[in-house]
Design a protein around this motif. Structure first.
Motif, PDB file in Angstrom:
ATOM      1  N   GLU A 258      61.501  55.193  -7.848  1.00 29.89           N
ATOM      2  CA  GLU A 258      61.185  53.898  -7.238  1.00 29.89           C
ATOM      3  C   GLU A 258      62.255  52.865  -7.573  1.00 29.89           C
ATOM      4  OE1 GLU A 258      57.612  50.556  -6.845  1.00 29.89           O
ATOM      5  OE2 GLU A 258      57.362  52.246  -8.240  1.00 29.89           O
ATOM      6  N   TYR A 259      62.804  52.932  -8.768  1.00 25.46           N
ATOM      7  CA  TYR A 259      63.870  52.015  -9.181  1.00 25.46           C
ATOM      8  C   TYR A 259      65.045  52.081  -8.210  1.00 25.46           C
ATOM      9  CZ  TYR A 259      67.848  50.506 -12.170  1.00 25.46           C
ATOM     10  OH  TYR A 259      68.978  49.917 -12.682  1.00 25.46           O
ATOM     11  N   TRP A 260      65.540  53.304  -7.967  1.00 26.03           N
ATOM     12  CA  TRP A 260      66.663  53.446  -7.043  1.00 26.03           C
ATOM     13  C   TRP A 260      66.252  53.079  -5.617  1.00 26.03           C
ATOM     14  CZ3 TRP A 260      70.722  53.112  -9.602  1.00 26.03           C
ATOM     15  CH2 TRP A 260      70.978  53.847 -10.762  1.00 26.03           C
ATOM     16  N   LEU A 264      67.900  50.185  -3.186  1.00 23.08           N
ATOM     17  CA  LEU A 264      68.446  50.557  -1.886  1.00 23.08           C
ATOM     18  C   LEU A 264      67.730  49.821  -0.755  1.00 23.08           C
ATOM     19  CD1 LEU A 264      70.381  52.310  -0.246  1.00 23.08           C
ATOM     20  CD2 LEU A 264      68.668  54.143  -0.308  1.00 23.08           C
ATOM     21  N   ARG A 265      66.418  49.725  -0.856  1.00 27.82           N
ATOM     22  CA  ARG A 265      65.631  49.063   0.192  1.00 27.82           C
ATOM     23  C   ARG A 265      65.990  47.577   0.305  1.00 27.82           C
ATOM     24  NH1 ARG A 265      60.667  50.054   2.900  1.00 27.82           N
ATOM     25  NH2 ARG A 265      59.481  48.150   3.336  1.00 27.82           N
ATOM     26  N   THR A 266      66.376  46.973  -0.818  1.00 24.81           N
ATOM     27  CA  THR A 266      66.791  45.571  -0.771  1.00 24.81           C
ATOM     28  C   THR A 266      68.048  45.422   0.078  1.00 24.81           C
ATOM     29  OG1 THR A 266      65.866  45.261  -2.982  1.00 24.81           O
ATOM     30  CG2 THR A 266      67.331  43.537  -2.173  1.00 24.81           C
ATOM     31  N   SER A 267      68.957  46.384  -0.035  1.00 24.75           N
ATOM     32  CA  SER A 267      70.157  46.365   0.815  1.00 24.75           C
ATOM     33  C   SER A 267      69.820  46.722   2.257  1.00 24.75           C
ATOM     34  CB  SER A 267      71.199  47.351   0.276  1.00 24.75           C
ATOM     35  OG  SER A 267      71.718  46.927  -0.961  1.00 24.75           O
ATOM     36  N   GLN A 268      68.970  47.717   2.438  1.00 23.33           N
ATOM     37  CA  GLN A 268      68.677  48.215   3.785  1.00 23.33           C
ATOM     38  C   GLN A 268      67.804  47.274   4.599  1.00 23.33           C
ATOM     39  OE1 GLN A 268      66.886  51.989   2.756  1.00 23.33           O
ATOM     40  NE2 GLN A 268      68.787  53.124   3.161  1.00 23.33           N
ATOM     41  N   PHE A 272      63.558  41.700  -0.768  1.00 22.92           N
ATOM     42  CA  PHE A 272      63.597  41.093  -2.093  1.00 22.92           C
ATOM     43  C   PHE A 272      62.202  41.005  -2.701  1.00 22.92           C
ATOM     44  CE2 PHE A 272      67.679  39.642  -0.457  1.00 22.92           C
ATOM     45  CZ  PHE A 272      68.496  39.834  -1.563  1.00 22.92           C
ATOM     46  N   ASP A 273      61.198  40.868  -1.861  1.00 19.32           N
ATOM     47  CA  ASP A 273      59.825  40.791  -2.367  1.00 19.32           C
ATOM     48  C   ASP A 273      59.467  42.068  -3.128  1.00 19.32           C
ATOM     49  OD1 ASP A 273      57.067  39.339  -2.208  1.00 19.32           O
ATOM     50  OD2 ASP A 273      56.642  41.404  -1.585  1.00 19.32           O
ATOM     51  N   GLY A 274      59.783  43.217  -2.546  1.00 21.07           N
ATOM     52  CA  GLY A 274      59.480  44.484  -3.201  1.00 21.07           C
ATOM     53  C   GLY A 274      60.246  44.657  -4.496  1.00 21.07           C
ATOM     54  N   TRP A 275      61.528  44.272  -4.490  1.00 21.65           N
ATOM     55  CA  TRP A 275      62.344  44.400  -5.699  1.00 21.65           C
ATOM     56  C   TRP A 275      61.841  43.470  -6.802  1.00 21.65           C
ATOM     57  CZ3 TRP A 275      64.981  46.936  -8.942  1.00 21.65           C
ATOM     58  CH2 TRP A 275      65.810  46.310  -9.885  1.00 21.65           C
ATOM     59  N   LYS A 281      56.936  43.379 -12.778  1.00 25.03           N
ATOM     60  CA  LYS A 281      55.957  44.293 -13.380  1.00 25.03           C
ATOM     61  C   LYS A 281      56.572  45.013 -14.574  1.00 25.03           C
ATOM     62  CE  LYS A 281      53.215  45.161  -9.195  1.00 25.03           C
ATOM     63  NZ  LYS A 281      52.891  46.161  -8.128  1.00 25.03           N
ATOM     64  N   GLY A 282      57.857  45.325 -14.481  1.00 27.92           N
ATOM     65  CA  GLY A 282      58.550  45.963 -15.596  1.00 27.92           C
ATOM     66  C   GLY A 282      58.633  45.046 -16.809  1.00 27.92           C
ATOM     67  N   ILE A 283      58.920  43.772 -16.584  1.00 29.37           N
ATOM     68  CA  ILE A 283      58.972  42.807 -17.685  1.00 29.37           C
ATOM     69  C   ILE A 283      57.609  42.727 -18.376  1.00 29.37           C
ATOM     70  CG2 ILE A 283      59.234  40.368 -18.288  1.00 29.37           C
ATOM     71  CD1 ILE A 283      61.894  41.546 -17.613  1.00 29.37           C
TER      72      ILE A 283
END
Length: 389
Positions: A258-260, A264-268, A272-275, A281-283
């Protein structure tokens, strides 16, 4: 990489001198009002609270060095595993104690990560800002002496790189970063964003910096690890962390696919919302786990300290106990004597006292004998396994 995989790109396409299609990300987004969905606002508030609790814990703890040593090692192991190394925390400690890591490629990468993180954090806490020369110096330390290194340590790449399954040609790449001749303005823009004193919340800013760095991929090798080091360093620069005790890479390793995919989805798709949701959530998760682990380590040390004080052990024994937490829970008698600057009989007495209390055990297979602290190792091993579930 296909144009059709980028239906709403956060950037534009360009062909390099070889005719390969590359992707040039947009300048880092400054107007972030449109990014504040209700979920992002909620997650940001919780992440701020959790990270604040972790940082207050570190600032009020007189034994913070008990936490920094294992936490940086946990972060280094996890970040390096994302890139394919197989070293565990226990593997690293053993090789470090036995001084056999200098020819082990995985050990070298993890050890370089630790050196880079520690030196970098000292610099930002000392007031240095994360500019491009700073980032280049991080890269130089990170890849020094590694036989796997491509390109020149500490120098922005002059060759095209790409992200694809191992040893795959550029034609099979899922992402092709900018042509080297396009890097300078992108890096200057990122540097300006990092250095600018603005009203963007530091956690949002850290997430945006991490995405941008990985999208640019400025070095021929080591971009993922440098980018993850910058996460902690920027939080230090922003005053959110006063010690490097947030091991965010464990979250990325745990959710590696999911990280990768989020990057990638942010570029594609300019997602930004998903990233940001993933990053925040990681923090939250890793701040909580860091606090839980700190309580376990502190509790273990306190119980040992009280037990030894009741036995009226020597001051050297108490120093040796501290070294097991701040240094390495695997130790040779000669190394302990050197670390504590005492004669060998004095070190032997300290080890004997620690053995009597069950704090140290002697390995039956090593000559000269190596001693290890089973409960400390077990606590860290359980934390490592739990984080990777």
């Amino acid at each position: 990489m296909k144009r059709s995989d980028f239906p709403a790109p956060n950037g534009r396409f360009s062909k390099n001198s070889d005719g390969d299609l590359t992707f040039i990300p947009n300048r880092i987004i400054r107007d972030i009002e449109g990014l504040y969905s209700s979920e992002i606002v909620s997650l940001l508030s919780k992440a701020d609270r959790m990270l604040g609790s972790l940082d207050r814990c570190s600032q009020s703890d007189p034994n913070i060095d008990f936490l920094v040593a294992p936490y940086i090692r946990l972060e280094a192991v996890a970040s390096s595993r994302i890139e394919g190394t197989q070293t565990t925390l226990t593997d690293y400690y053993k090789l470090e104690a036995e001084k056999k890591g200098e020819h082990d490629p995985d050990y070298i990468e993890v050890n370089n990560y630790i050196k880079t993180m520690m030196a970098g954090f000292e610099r930002v806490i000392g007031g240095q800002k994360i500019d491009l020369p700073f980032v280049k110096s991080l890269h130089k330390t990170l890849v020094a002496g590694s036989e796997r290194t491509k390109g020149v340590p500490g120098h922005v790449r002059t060759k095209q790189n790409w992200i694809a399954p191992m040893n795959s040609p550029i034609e099979l790449a899922t992402y092709v970063p900018p042509d080297p001749i396009k890097l300078e303005p992108l890096l200057k823009d990122m540097q300006g964003f990092i250095l600018k004193d603005d009203d963007i919340p530091p956690l949002i800013k850290t997430a945006l910096i991490h995405y941008q760095f990985e999208a640019i991929h400025p070095f021929e090798d080591g971009n993922g690890r440098v980018g993850r080091i910058i996460n902690s360093l920027y939080l230090g620069q922003a005053g959110c962390l006063h010690s490097p005790i947030l091991f965010l890479s464990f979250y990325f390793q745990k959710h590696r696919d999911e990280y990768w995919a989020r990057l990638l989805r942010t570029s594609q798709q300019s997602d930004f919302d998903g990233w940001l949701r993933f990053f925040l959530k990681g923090i939250i998760e890793q701040s909580q786990r860091s606090i839980e682990l700190s309580n376990k380590i502190e509790g273990l040390h306190t119980s040992y300290q009280e037990r030894l004080e009741k036995k009226r052990v020597t001051a050297t024994t108490l120093k040796a106990l501290r070294l097991l937490f701040t240094g390495n829970p695997f130790v040779y008698m000669t190394e302990l004597a050197r670390e504590l600057d005492v004669h060998l009989p004095t070190a032997k007495k300290a080890i004997t006292q620690l053995e009597k209390e069950g704090i140290l055990k002697q390995s039956k297979v090593k000559k000269p004998a190596i001693y290890f602290a089973p409960e400390i190792i077990d606590t860290l091993r359980k934390a490592e396994k739990e984080m990777l579930k």
